[in-house]
Write a protein that holds these residues in place. Sequence first.
Motif, PDB file in Angstrom:
ATOM      1  N   ALA B 264     -39.256 -25.356 -13.335  1.00  0.00           N
ATOM      2  CA  ALA B 264     -40.548 -25.175 -13.987  1.00  0.00           C
ATOM      3  C   ALA B 264     -40.673 -25.982 -15.272  1.00  0.00           C
ATOM      4  CB  ALA B 264     -40.770 -23.685 -14.285  1.00  0.00           C
ATOM      5  N   VAL B 265     -39.590 -26.675 -15.647  1.00  0.00           N
ATOM      6  CA  VAL B 265     -39.623 -27.391 -16.921  1.00  0.00           C
ATOM      7  C   VAL B 265     -39.837 -28.879 -16.696  1.00  0.00           C
ATOM      8  CG1 VAL B 265     -38.345 -27.855 -19.034  1.00  0.00           C
ATOM      9  CG2 VAL B 265     -38.026 -25.718 -17.834  1.00  0.00           C
ATOM     10  N   PRO B 266     -40.868 -29.449 -17.333  1.00  0.00           N
ATOM     11  CA  PRO B 266     -41.099 -30.885 -17.149  1.00  0.00           C
ATOM     12  C   PRO B 266     -40.046 -31.706 -17.885  1.00  0.00           C
ATOM     13  CG  PRO B 266     -42.667 -29.996 -18.741  1.00  0.00           C
ATOM     14  CD  PRO B 266     -41.867 -28.839 -18.218  1.00  0.00           C
ATOM     15  N   ASN B 267     -39.663 -32.837 -17.300  1.00  0.00           N
ATOM     16  CA  ASN B 267     -38.722 -33.724 -17.979  1.00  0.00           C
ATOM     17  C   ASN B 267     -39.479 -34.906 -18.557  1.00  0.00           C
ATOM     18  OD1 ASN B 267     -39.375 -34.586 -15.446  1.00  0.00           O
ATOM     19  ND2 ASN B 267     -37.456 -35.661 -15.128  1.00  0.00           N
ATOM     20  N   GLN B 271     -37.787 -39.814 -13.015  1.00  0.00           N
ATOM     21  CA  GLN B 271     -38.858 -39.550 -12.061  1.00  0.00           C
ATOM     22  C   GLN B 271     -39.708 -38.368 -12.519  1.00  0.00           C
ATOM     23  OE1 GLN B 271     -38.053 -41.885  -9.392  1.00  0.00           O
ATOM     24  NE2 GLN B 271     -40.231 -41.664  -9.349  1.00  0.00           N
ATOM     25  N   ARG B 272     -41.018 -38.455 -12.287  1.00  0.00           N
ATOM     26  CA  ARG B 272     -41.837 -37.280 -12.527  1.00  0.00           C
ATOM     27  C   ARG B 272     -41.784 -36.452 -11.257  1.00  0.00           C
ATOM     28  NH1 ARG B 272     -46.745 -35.206 -10.997  1.00  0.00           N
ATOM     29  NH2 ARG B 272     -47.988 -34.109 -12.577  1.00  0.00           N
ATOM     30  N   THR B 273     -41.272 -35.235 -11.360  1.00  0.00           N
ATOM     31  CA  THR B 273     -41.187 -34.393 -10.178  1.00  0.00           C
ATOM     32  C   THR B 273     -42.237 -33.308 -10.267  1.00  0.00           C
ATOM     33  OG1 THR B 273     -39.459 -33.255 -11.383  1.00  0.00           O
ATOM     34  CG2 THR B 273     -38.750 -34.714  -9.621  1.00  0.00           C
ATOM     35  N   ASP B 274     -42.724 -32.885  -9.129  1.00  0.00           N
ATOM     36  CA  ASP B 274     -43.692 -31.791  -9.149  1.00  0.00           C
ATOM     37  C   ASP B 274     -42.981 -30.522  -9.574  1.00  0.00           C
ATOM     38  OD1 ASP B 274     -46.210 -32.718  -8.625  1.00  0.00           O
ATOM     39  OD2 ASP B 274     -45.823 -32.913  -6.471  1.00  0.00           O
ATOM     40  N   LEU B 275     -43.592 -29.796 -10.444  1.00  0.00           N
ATOM     41  CA  LEU B 275     -42.969 -28.570 -10.924  1.00  0.00           C
ATOM     42  C   LEU B 275     -43.440 -27.394 -10.078  1.00  0.00           C
ATOM     43  CD1 LEU B 275     -43.352 -29.117 -14.755  1.00  0.00           C
ATOM     44  CD2 LEU B 275     -41.436 -29.709 -13.285  1.00  0.00           C
ATOM     45  N   ILE B 276     -42.578 -26.418  -9.978  1.00  0.00           N
ATOM     46  CA  ILE B 276     -42.896 -25.239  -9.187  1.00  0.00           C
ATOM     47  C   ILE B 276     -42.795 -24.036 -10.107  1.00  0.00           C
ATOM     48  CG2 ILE B 276     -42.271 -23.893  -7.147  1.00  0.00           C
ATOM     49  CD1 ILE B 276     -40.621 -26.502  -6.357  1.00  0.00           C
ATOM     50  N   SER B 277     -43.793 -23.171 -10.093  1.00  0.00           N
ATOM     51  CA  SER B 277     -43.709 -22.022 -10.988  1.00  0.00           C
ATOM     52  C   SER B 277     -43.138 -20.830 -10.238  1.00  0.00           C
ATOM     53  CB  SER B 277     -45.081 -21.691 -11.553  1.00  0.00           C
ATOM     54  OG  SER B 277     -45.921 -21.284 -10.519  1.00  0.00           O
ATOM     55  N   ILE B 278     -42.687 -19.854 -11.029  1.00  0.00           N
ATOM     56  CA  ILE B 278     -42.204 -18.606 -10.441  1.00  0.00           C
ATOM     57  C   ILE B 278     -43.422 -17.688 -10.409  1.00  0.00           C
ATOM     58  CG2 ILE B 278     -40.580 -16.715 -10.699  1.00  0.00           C
ATOM     59  CD1 ILE B 278     -39.009 -18.494 -12.647  1.00  0.00           C
ATOM     60  N   ARG B 297     -40.289 -11.322  -7.015  1.00  0.00           N
ATOM     61  CA  ARG B 297     -40.772 -12.666  -7.342  1.00  0.00           C
ATOM     62  C   ARG B 297     -39.965 -13.746  -6.625  1.00  0.00           C
ATOM     63  NH1 ARG B 297     -40.821 -13.208 -13.743  1.00  0.00           N
ATOM     64  NH2 ARG B 297     -42.358 -14.813 -13.327  1.00  0.00           N
TER      65      ARG B 297
END
Lengths: 343, 344
Positions: B264-267, B271-278, B297
């Motif tokens: 869930a944390v952007p770098n 590479q820009r990776t798609d983030l996934i939330s909980i 959850r």
Amino acid sequence: MTNSTPILALEGVHKHFKAGRNTIRVLQDVSLSVTQGEIVCLVGESGCGKTTTGKIIAGLSSPTMGKVFFEGQDVRHLSGEAFNAYRRAVQIVHQDPYASLNPTQTLYRMLSFPLFRHRMVRTQSEARARVLELLQLVDLTPPEDFIDKFPHQLSGGQRQRVSIARALTVNPRLIVADEPVSMVDVSIRVSLLNTLSDLQRRLNLTFVFITHDLAVARYFAWEGRIAVMYLGRIVELGSAPEVTAQPQHPYTRALITSLPEPDPQLTRNKQRIGLRSEDIPSLLRIPNGCAFHPRCPWHVPTVCDVALPELARTESSSLAACHVTAQTAQHAAALAAQAQESN
Amino acid sequence: MTHQPVLSIQNLHVEYTARRGKVKAVRDVSFDVFPGETVAVIGESGCGKTTLALALVRLLARSAKITGGKVLFQGGKYSAPIDVLRLNRRQLRAFRWRNCAMVFQSALNALNPVLKVSAQVQDTARAHGEHDAKQIEERALWLFQQVRLDPRRVYDAYPHELSGGMRQRVLLALGLLLDPQVVILDEPTTALDVLTQRTIIEVLKRLREEMGFALIFISHDLSMAAELAHRIVTMYAGNIVEIGQVNEVFYQPKHPYTLGLMRAVPNLSGQRTDLISIHGSPPDLIDPPHGCAFAPRCAYVQPICHQQAPPLEMRATDHASACHFWDQLPILREMPALQPKAID
């Protein structure tokens, strides 16, 4: 983007505040144009003027000097219906969802008020239908469960969704989002950002997104631009991938190399650039010349502390306000020209 | 790490009394901290991390009660472990600051606004039995130098004359005044600007090397943890759900909650990776769910998760997690060959 007139343009905007006998120059000569459907992130540390810029864009504050154009028209000269149309078209989402929602109103009241105020609905049942639609739009589902709730019954992330829904009530075209995710937890932050991206695409919204977090800016504005601000001026402006991968201004570079990353090896092996001074100067005493010179590792005496650098082309396609990068860019251009001649 | 832990937390339980019932904020938490080691406690707000930190120095609010467990400390003048939870008032006063210092989150509020920094330094030292004002001043000036402050100016200043970042560094120096063996930092860099945060990180890295204290820092900022910690403790709903060496936890998390946080944390680089939330939100700690608290959850949930709480068990070298299906989680990144500098 067939229309070439930017939806919003700032031209030479200054904002000064008076504090007793002192004048605080919060914004100095900020120019920025935003096209329809674009995402522009304003990034910088506290006191850099990003929130003030957002407020001026949203019409909540007026510049001391300089002009704001909305669809080519100077907003100062707008009146009557034209002014109302501008105020409807530009909406703001505030940072703190605990402070920005009225605790005594249900979501229905909160969201239906602007609908009636702007005569977008006539009856309660029309309003209710529209509010349900808005809640659905910001992923507060099922909306029937939320519409009669009060803010205290919601989590921080849900409140921020209500804030977004409220901004959407009047069908805006440009949204100023001021640190919309900085107050919510990591796991919820992403889903809010994804909701905003989704809305941007579906409704063809334009976003001015204000954040102190470059990683969030890069994620959100991947197809848009980032403007880095320092002590009231834009010091670098370019596409998000370029600004973050090849920062041109030494301040941007300092920010990027200073930020820790969520990867132990990467973050520990990052090359850092050292600053000459740890502390940010006061807005009351903004340094002469380039405001960053007292901290800048590239500082050239008698140049940087005297002349103000302008936003200019660099080796990458970004613009940066730095004497040193400007010279390198000129040098590179000269070399390229020479090479072309000799060919 | 063959030597004794400086702090050993064993089966710690903390409850708050609320109108609706008991809030079980820390549930059966155990881990060791070794001399010179940095342990980061990560998790979202409400996971119990601040309560845990406060319990270690017994600074909990009156509505909170430590209902079980031990906090064993060994170091300084104590050659055999003592239980911090059993110290009397006088002993506790001596333990705090001299053995274990806590640096609080809001640097803006932690200093007394009507006293000069010098007075607060001297007061602290006197309260702990140091009466040589000259020597204390010298020590303070040295520490201010270490945290990259202009020593003389800051020593003679009032807190309002200092910026937020400077105050945070004053607090850090003040915490180190009596050369403690353990330092606890609660969100040391939240609300600080990027460049100031970097200064604090660098200062911490240097000082822990020079002074050899163990560092426990409480943070929701994974990047800070990645940069500073030797080991990571992930807390969820009052429990430790994962604990391990920093590379292990970041590259091959063995609990779906840690995995969720990592995703869930952007770098910033690469590479820009798609983030996934909980999805969902943390459970009610008055009436925690049956079985695994994360099950409602969790993306890897199975029927058993709702019935049986998974124990915190070793899954790899020095890496424990509390998940029934830890071996089904994807590997985030290959483990780098190079381990971060080990501590000896």
